[in-house]
Design a protein around this motif. Structure first.
Motif, PDB file in Angstrom:
ATOM      1  N   ALA A 143      42.650 -62.638 -30.587  1.00  0.00           N
ATOM      2  CA  ALA A 143      42.528 -64.071 -30.859  1.00  0.00           C
ATOM      3  C   ALA A 143      43.771 -64.814 -30.384  1.00  0.00           C
ATOM      4  O   ALA A 143      43.676 -65.876 -29.752  1.00  0.00           O
ATOM      5  CB  ALA A 143      42.302 -64.306 -32.348  1.00  0.00           C
ATOM      6  N   SER A 144      44.955 -64.255 -30.642  1.00  0.00           N
ATOM      7  CA  SER A 144      46.206 -64.870 -30.206  1.00  0.00           C
ATOM      8  C   SER A 144      46.275 -64.965 -28.689  1.00  0.00           C
ATOM      9  O   SER A 144      46.721 -65.968 -28.124  1.00  0.00           O
ATOM     10  CB  SER A 144      47.404 -64.072 -30.719  1.00  0.00           C
ATOM     11  OG  SER A 144      47.542 -64.195 -32.104  1.00  0.00           O
ATOM     12  N   VAL A 180      47.657 -67.693 -34.820  1.00  0.00           N
ATOM     13  CA  VAL A 180      48.569 -68.754 -34.383  1.00  0.00           C
ATOM     14  C   VAL A 180      49.997 -68.450 -34.812  1.00  0.00           C
ATOM     15  O   VAL A 180      50.952 -68.737 -34.085  1.00  0.00           O
ATOM     16  CB  VAL A 180      48.109 -70.119 -34.950  1.00  0.00           C
ATOM     17  CG1 VAL A 180      49.166 -71.194 -34.707  1.00  0.00           C
ATOM     18  CG2 VAL A 180      46.792 -70.536 -34.303  1.00  0.00           C
ATOM     19  N   ARG A 181      50.158 -67.831 -35.963  1.00  0.00           N
ATOM     20  CA  ARG A 181      51.512 -67.535 -36.468  1.00  0.00           C
ATOM     21  C   ARG A 181      52.283 -66.586 -35.566  1.00  0.00           C
ATOM     22  O   ARG A 181      53.516 -66.605 -35.548  1.00  0.00           O
ATOM     23  CB  ARG A 181      51.435 -66.930 -37.875  1.00  0.00           C
ATOM     24  CG  ARG A 181      51.143 -67.952 -38.965  1.00  0.00           C
ATOM     25  CD  ARG A 181      51.579 -67.418 -40.319  1.00  0.00           C
ATOM     26  NE  ARG A 181      53.026 -67.336 -40.422  1.00  0.00           N
ATOM     27  CZ  ARG A 181      53.690 -66.437 -41.133  1.00  0.00           C
ATOM     28  NH1 ARG A 181      53.030 -65.507 -41.805  1.00  0.00           N
ATOM     29  NH2 ARG A 181      55.000 -66.458 -41.184  1.00  0.00           N
ATOM     30  N   ASP A 188      57.665 -76.645 -26.442  1.00  0.00           N
ATOM     31  CA  ASP A 188      57.304 -78.047 -26.632  1.00  0.00           C
ATOM     32  C   ASP A 188      55.939 -78.212 -27.282  1.00  0.00           C
ATOM     33  O   ASP A 188      55.329 -79.274 -27.231  1.00  0.00           O
ATOM     34  CB  ASP A 188      57.335 -78.805 -25.304  1.00  0.00           C
ATOM     35  CG  ASP A 188      56.306 -78.267 -24.313  1.00  0.00           C
ATOM     36  OD1 ASP A 188      55.786 -77.152 -24.541  1.00  0.00           O
ATOM     37  OD2 ASP A 188      56.026 -78.956 -23.311  1.00  0.00           O
ATOM     38  N   CYS A 189      55.428 -77.154 -27.915  1.00  0.00           N
ATOM     39  CA  CYS A 189      54.104 -77.191 -28.546  1.00  0.00           C
ATOM     40  C   CYS A 189      54.258 -77.143 -30.067  1.00  0.00           C
ATOM     41  O   CYS A 189      54.803 -76.182 -30.609  1.00  0.00           O
ATOM     42  CB  CYS A 189      53.249 -76.020 -28.066  1.00  0.00           C
ATOM     43  SG  CYS A 189      51.553 -76.045 -28.685  1.00  0.00           S
ATOM     44  N   SER A 190      53.781 -78.179 -30.744  1.00  0.00           N
ATOM     45  CA  SER A 190      53.827 -78.218 -32.203  1.00  0.00           C
ATOM     46  C   SER A 190      52.566 -77.580 -32.780  1.00  0.00           C
ATOM     47  O   SER A 190      51.466 -77.788 -32.269  1.00  0.00           O
ATOM     48  CB  SER A 190      53.927 -79.667 -32.694  1.00  0.00           C
ATOM     49  OG  SER A 190      55.135 -80.262 -32.266  1.00  0.00           O
ATOM     50  N   LEU A 191      52.718 -76.792 -33.837  1.00  0.00           N
ATOM     51  CA  LEU A 191      51.609 -76.081 -34.464  1.00  0.00           C
ATOM     52  C   LEU A 191      51.421 -76.600 -35.889  1.00  0.00           C
ATOM     53  O   LEU A 191      52.352 -76.573 -36.693  1.00  0.00           O
ATOM     54  CB  LEU A 191      51.889 -74.577 -34.492  1.00  0.00           C
ATOM     55  CG  LEU A 191      52.278 -73.918 -33.164  1.00  0.00           C
ATOM     56  CD1 LEU A 191      52.653 -72.460 -33.384  1.00  0.00           C
ATOM     57  CD2 LEU A 191      51.157 -74.039 -32.150  1.00  0.00           C
ATOM     58  N   ILE A 264      53.293 -75.059 -39.085  1.00  0.00           N
ATOM     59  CA  ILE A 264      53.122 -73.613 -39.241  1.00  0.00           C
ATOM     60  C   ILE A 264      54.439 -72.912 -38.957  1.00  0.00           C
ATOM     61  O   ILE A 264      55.026 -73.078 -37.885  1.00  0.00           O
ATOM     62  CB  ILE A 264      52.029 -73.075 -38.289  1.00  0.00           C
ATOM     63  CG1 ILE A 264      50.676 -73.676 -38.652  1.00  0.00           C
ATOM     64  CG2 ILE A 264      51.970 -71.542 -38.341  1.00  0.00           C
ATOM     65  CD1 ILE A 264      49.551 -73.276 -37.707  1.00  0.00           C
ATOM     66  N   ASP A 265      54.905 -72.152 -39.934  1.00  0.00           N
ATOM     67  CA  ASP A 265      56.086 -71.312 -39.731  1.00  0.00           C
ATOM     68  C   ASP A 265      55.629 -70.030 -39.065  1.00  0.00           C
ATOM     69  O   ASP A 265      54.855 -69.255 -39.647  1.00  0.00           O
ATOM     70  CB  ASP A 265      56.756 -70.995 -41.069  1.00  0.00           C
ATOM     71  CG  ASP A 265      57.308 -72.246 -41.731  1.00  0.00           C
ATOM     72  OD1 ASP A 265      57.851 -73.097 -41.007  1.00  0.00           O
ATOM     73  OD2 ASP A 265      57.178 -72.371 -42.968  1.00  0.00           O
TER      74      ASP A 265
END
Length: 274
Positions: A143-144, A180-181, A188-191, A264-265
């Motif tokens: 998935a990642s 996603v973690r 430059d991508c915010s999650l 997301i951390d």
């Protein structure tokens, strides 16, 4: 009589508070705050430049099944589309749990069209390793890998998906959060993850708004009656899913009107590329 007057005053004040929050959320200043968060967080972009950067927002919504996009993320999608952002959707299954995969694929495309996402920016995966099944544990690495390839292919700079509880607790939802973690996402991508709330708050509809407004979150998205009607139309596109309790969800769920997100951390980066 005195108690009734106090109660009436409290109810009227509460509704005026809701109206005030709607006004604040839809003001020009609020829109600039959106851009400042989405484009300037962890980046060397001056806040004075944000008014010219709306088109630079390339947002990706990550979902597990057709109908997730309107059941859970409609307010955020509609606000981003309103800001002329480039909105993409990646659905990691075609919803074939009841052997309705082909129909649900078409329903998803119809729903996205209503929400303002063009079909060219909708991707639906159909992998044996990622089936629509709450009893099957998804491959987090696979998935990642799929998510990362999509982020790179479309130069995504904002990712929005479920949190660790997946709103409804569905294992496919929580698997996306885990995937996603561990992403090696671009700097430059915010999650962001959609906050799961308790059942009582979940079904207060617009009455829940002041609670979300007061509680801490990194991003709060609110839509008015026009947006709600659009979200409802999108939900009605999923004809195979319109059981009686879905109509109750449409009427009472605050996720049809309000989205709150947290950053997301990211955990250990042990991703295997397939």
């Amino acid at each position: 009589m005195h108690i009734l007057l106090v109660l009436f005053g409290a109810i009227v004040s509460y509704f005026f508070w809701i109206q005030y929050i709607y006004y604040r959320q839809n003001s020009a200043k609020s829109r600039k705050h959106w851009l400042r968060f989405m484009l300037c967080r962890d980046k060397l972009i001056k806040s004075s430049q944000t008014s010219d950067l709306t088109g630079d927002v390339r947002a990706l919504f990550l979902t597990a099944h057709p109908d997730d996009e309107c059941m859970f993320f409609a307010p955020a999608i509609l606000r981003l589309v309103e800001l002329n952002a480039s909105v993409h959707l990646l659905c990691l299954s075609q919803g074939n749990y009841y052997n309705q995969g082909f129909q649900r694929r078409e329903e998803l495309l119809d729903s996205c069209a209503v929400l303002g996402i063009p079909a060219s920016q909708v991707t639906i995966h159909d992998c044996k390793e990622l089936p629509d099944d709450p009893n099957v544990e998804w491959s987090i690495s696979m998935a990642s890998s799929l998510i990362l390839k999509h982020i790179r292919a479309h130069s995504i700079n904002l990712v929005l998906t479920f949190d660790g509880r997946g709103v409804s607790g569905h294992s496919n939802h929580t698997a996306i959060y885990k995937a996603v973690r561990i992403l090696h996402s671009p700097t430059d991508c915010s999650l962001l993850s959609l906050l799961t709330i308790g059942v009582l708050r979940k079904y207060l509809s617009f009455l829940e708004l002041p609670i979300s407004w007061l509680l801490p979150s990194d991003l709060c998205c609110v839509i008015g009656s026009k947006g709600y009607i659009q979200a409802k139309r999108a939900m009605l596109c999923h004809r195979t899913q319109l059981l009686w309790f879905r109509y109750l969800y449409i009427w009472f769920s605050r996720y049809m009107i309000i989205n709150t997100f947290q950053v997301i951390d990211q955990g250990p980066k042990n991703l295997k590329i397939y």
